[in-house]
Scaffold this motif. Structure first.
Motif, PDB file in Angstrom:
ATOM      1  N   GLY A  37       0.805  -1.205   0.000  1.00 43.87           N
ATOM      2  CA  GLY A  37       0.000   0.000   0.000  1.00 43.87           C
ATOM      3  C   GLY A  37       0.841   1.260   0.000  1.00 43.87           C
ATOM      4  N   ILE A  38       0.187   2.353   0.338  1.00 50.63           N
ATOM      5  CA  ILE A  38       0.811   3.673   0.274  1.00 50.63           C
ATOM      6  C   ILE A  38       1.302   4.096   1.651  1.00 50.63           C
ATOM      7  CG2 ILE A  38       0.419   6.101  -0.268  1.00 50.63           C
ATOM      8  CD1 ILE A  38      -1.829   5.091  -2.181  1.00 50.63           C
ATOM      9  N   TRP A  39       2.559   4.520   1.693  1.00 53.76           N
ATOM     10  CA  TRP A  39       3.196   5.041   2.901  1.00 53.76           C
ATOM     11  C   TRP A  39       3.602   6.484   2.600  1.00 53.76           C
ATOM     12  CZ3 TRP A  39       4.364   1.932   7.316  1.00 53.76           C
ATOM     13  CH2 TRP A  39       4.020   0.578   7.172  1.00 53.76           C
ATOM     14  N   LEU A  40       3.111   7.433   3.381  1.00 54.22           N
ATOM     15  CA  LEU A  40       3.446   8.842   3.197  1.00 54.22           C
ATOM     16  C   LEU A  40       4.272   9.327   4.373  1.00 54.22           C
ATOM     17  CD1 LEU A  40       0.005  10.291   2.023  1.00 54.22           C
ATOM     18  CD2 LEU A  40       1.996   9.752   0.608  1.00 54.22           C
ATOM     19  N   GLY A  41       5.091  10.333   4.134  1.00 53.04           N
ATOM     20  CA  GLY A  41       5.877  10.873   5.227  1.00 53.04           C
ATOM     21  C   GLY A  41       6.780  11.999   4.769  1.00 53.04           C
ATOM     22  N   THR A  42       7.837  12.177   5.543  1.00 55.91           N
ATOM     23  CA  THR A  42       8.785  13.252   5.276  1.00 55.91           C
ATOM     24  C   THR A  42      10.202  12.719   5.392  1.00 55.91           C
ATOM     25  OG1 THR A  42       8.834  13.886   7.599  1.00 55.91           O
ATOM     26  CG2 THR A  42       7.258  15.040   6.183  1.00 55.91           C
ATOM     27  N   SER A  53      14.416  19.254   3.148  1.00 53.38           N
ATOM     28  CA  SER A  53      13.274  18.574   3.751  1.00 53.38           C
ATOM     29  C   SER A  53      12.209  18.438   2.670  1.00 53.38           C
ATOM     30  CB  SER A  53      12.735  19.403   4.919  1.00 53.38           C
ATOM     31  OG  SER A  53      11.585  18.800   5.455  1.00 53.38           O
ATOM     32  N   SER A  54      11.559  17.285   2.589  1.00 53.37           N
ATOM     33  CA  SER A  54      10.519  17.111   1.586  1.00 53.37           C
ATOM     34  C   SER A  54       9.545  16.022   2.002  1.00 53.37           C
ATOM     35  CB  SER A  54      11.123  16.789   0.215  1.00 53.37           C
ATOM     36  OG  SER A  54      11.795  15.553   0.250  1.00 53.37           O
ATOM     37  N   ASP A  55       8.389  16.018   1.342  1.00 50.72           N
ATOM     38  CA  ASP A  55       7.396  14.968   1.525  1.00 50.72           C
ATOM     39  C   ASP A  55       7.815  13.747   0.723  1.00 50.72           C
ATOM     40  OD1 ASP A  55       5.809  16.682   3.057  1.00 50.72           O
ATOM     41  OD2 ASP A  55       4.710  17.393   1.299  1.00 50.72           O
ATOM     42  N   GLY A  70       8.356  -1.841  -5.113  1.00 47.28           N
ATOM     43  CA  GLY A  70       7.379  -0.796  -5.345  1.00 47.28           C
ATOM     44  C   GLY A  70       8.020   0.417  -5.975  1.00 47.28           C
ATOM     45  N   VAL A  71       7.342   1.549  -5.867  1.00 50.26           N
ATOM     46  CA  VAL A  71       7.839   2.804  -6.410  1.00 50.26           C
ATOM     47  C   VAL A  71       7.810   3.873  -5.323  1.00 50.26           C
ATOM     48  CG1 VAL A  71       7.236   2.320  -8.811  1.00 50.26           C
ATOM     49  CG2 VAL A  71       5.552   3.408  -7.310  1.00 50.26           C
ATOM     50  N   LYS A  72       8.705   4.856  -5.474  1.00 56.42           N
ATOM     51  CA  LYS A  72       8.747   5.965  -4.532  1.00 56.42           C
ATOM     52  C   LYS A  72       8.840   7.268  -5.289  1.00 56.42           C
ATOM     53  CE  LYS A  72      13.577   6.782  -3.737  1.00 56.42           C
ATOM     54  NZ  LYS A  72      14.519   7.226  -2.769  1.00 56.42           N
ATOM     55  N   SER A  73       8.401   8.333  -4.658  1.00 64.27           N
ATOM     56  CA  SER A  73       8.547   9.675  -5.215  1.00 64.27           C
ATOM     57  C   SER A  73       8.612  10.658  -4.061  1.00 64.27           C
ATOM     58  CB  SER A  73       7.392  10.009  -6.171  1.00 64.27           C
ATOM     59  OG  SER A  73       6.155   9.889  -5.516  1.00 64.27           O
ATOM     60  N   GLN A 127      25.705  12.788  -2.716  1.00 62.98           N
ATOM     61  CA  GLN A 127      25.749  12.193  -1.384  1.00 62.98           C
ATOM     62  C   GLN A 127      24.682  12.802  -0.479  1.00 62.98           C
ATOM     63  OE1 GLN A 127      29.253  13.518   0.937  1.00 62.98           O
ATOM     64  NE2 GLN A 127      29.853  14.420  -1.023  1.00 62.98           N
ATOM     65  N   ALA A 128      24.098  11.938   0.351  1.00 63.31           N
ATOM     66  CA  ALA A 128      23.023  12.396   1.231  1.00 63.31           C
ATOM     67  C   ALA A 128      22.925  11.485   2.444  1.00 63.31           C
ATOM     68  CB  ALA A 128      21.694  12.390   0.477  1.00 63.31           C
ATOM     69  N   ALA A 129      22.442  12.065   3.533  1.00 67.02           N
ATOM     70  CA  ALA A 129      22.073  11.332   4.744  1.00 67.02           C
ATOM     71  C   ALA A 129      20.790  11.976   5.242  1.00 67.02           C
ATOM     72  CB  ALA A 129      23.178  11.400   5.793  1.00 67.02           C
ATOM     73  N   LEU A 130      19.681  11.240   5.145  1.00 67.25           N
ATOM     74  CA  LEU A 130      18.369  11.798   5.440  1.00 67.25           C
ATOM     75  C   LEU A 130      17.610  10.905   6.420  1.00 67.25           C
ATOM     76  CD1 LEU A 130      17.434  12.493   1.726  1.00 67.25           C
ATOM     77  CD2 LEU A 130      18.243  14.197   3.368  1.00 67.25           C
ATOM     78  N   VAL A 131      16.873  11.522   7.323  1.00 70.24           N
ATOM     79  CA  VAL A 131      15.976  10.818   8.237  1.00 70.24           C
ATOM     80  C   VAL A 131      14.628  10.702   7.540  1.00 70.24           C
ATOM     81  CG1 VAL A 131      14.767  10.948  10.445  1.00 70.24           C
ATOM     82  CG2 VAL A 131      17.146  11.703  10.275  1.00 70.24           C
ATOM     83  N   MET A 132      14.054   9.499   7.551  1.00 76.51           N
ATOM     84  CA  MET A 132      12.752   9.275   6.930  1.00 76.51           C
ATOM     85  C   MET A 132      11.755   8.810   7.980  1.00 76.51           C
ATOM     86  SD  MET A 132      13.940   7.148   3.527  1.00 76.51           S
ATOM     87  CE  MET A 132      12.321   6.443   3.435  1.00 76.51           C
TER      88      MET A 132
END
Length: 139
Positions: A37-42, A53-55, A70-73, A127-132
């Protein structure tokens, strides 16, 4: 070079995962069908030394045992969702969550039936380090 570094990062992740699989689901145990299913967040953190920062939107489309795809955006600066990117991963019974996309890896944990907290890591030029933080919103 970026693809090589990404491949090395994925291999390091594979070897860093505990070798004991007693906690993994097998074909005789139920599938992780409830993760579809669909998982939304930041997400938030640094990419190339710049805070961002992004959705996020992850759609888990297929599940087979502990594996899924699955797919992500993500929401772009113009407010539109990005083009979808394929990803695949593993969700163990104990909640460990590992996934990979075209250029990064995700390491995290399912903290409740409807929540995942993870770290996204990307090496190379972007390069990136992000909290999801993700929350399941629908099927």
């Amino acid at each position: 070079m970026k693809k090589l570094l990404s491949a090395i990062a994925v291999l390091l992740l594979l070897f860093a995962v505990p070798s004991g699989t007693a906690h993994a689901q097998t074909k005789s145990t139920p599938k992780n069908s409830d993760i579809s299913g669909i998982w939304l967040g930041t997400n938030y953190g640094y990419e190339n030394g710049v805070f961002k920062s992004s959705d996020l939107r992850f759609t888990i489309q297929k599940v087979n045992g502990v594996t899924f795809t699955g797919v992500k955006s993500w929401r772009q600066s113009n407010g539109e969702w990005s083009e979808e990117e394929l990803f695949q991963g593993v969700m163990y019974k104990n909640g460990e969550f590992h996934a990979a996309d075209n250029d990064g890896i995700i390491i995290g944990k399912r903290t409740s039936p409807n929540r995942i907290q993870a770290t996204y890591l990307e090496v190379g030029e972007d390069q990136a380090a992000l909290v999801m933080n993700l929350r399941k919103t629908g099927n």
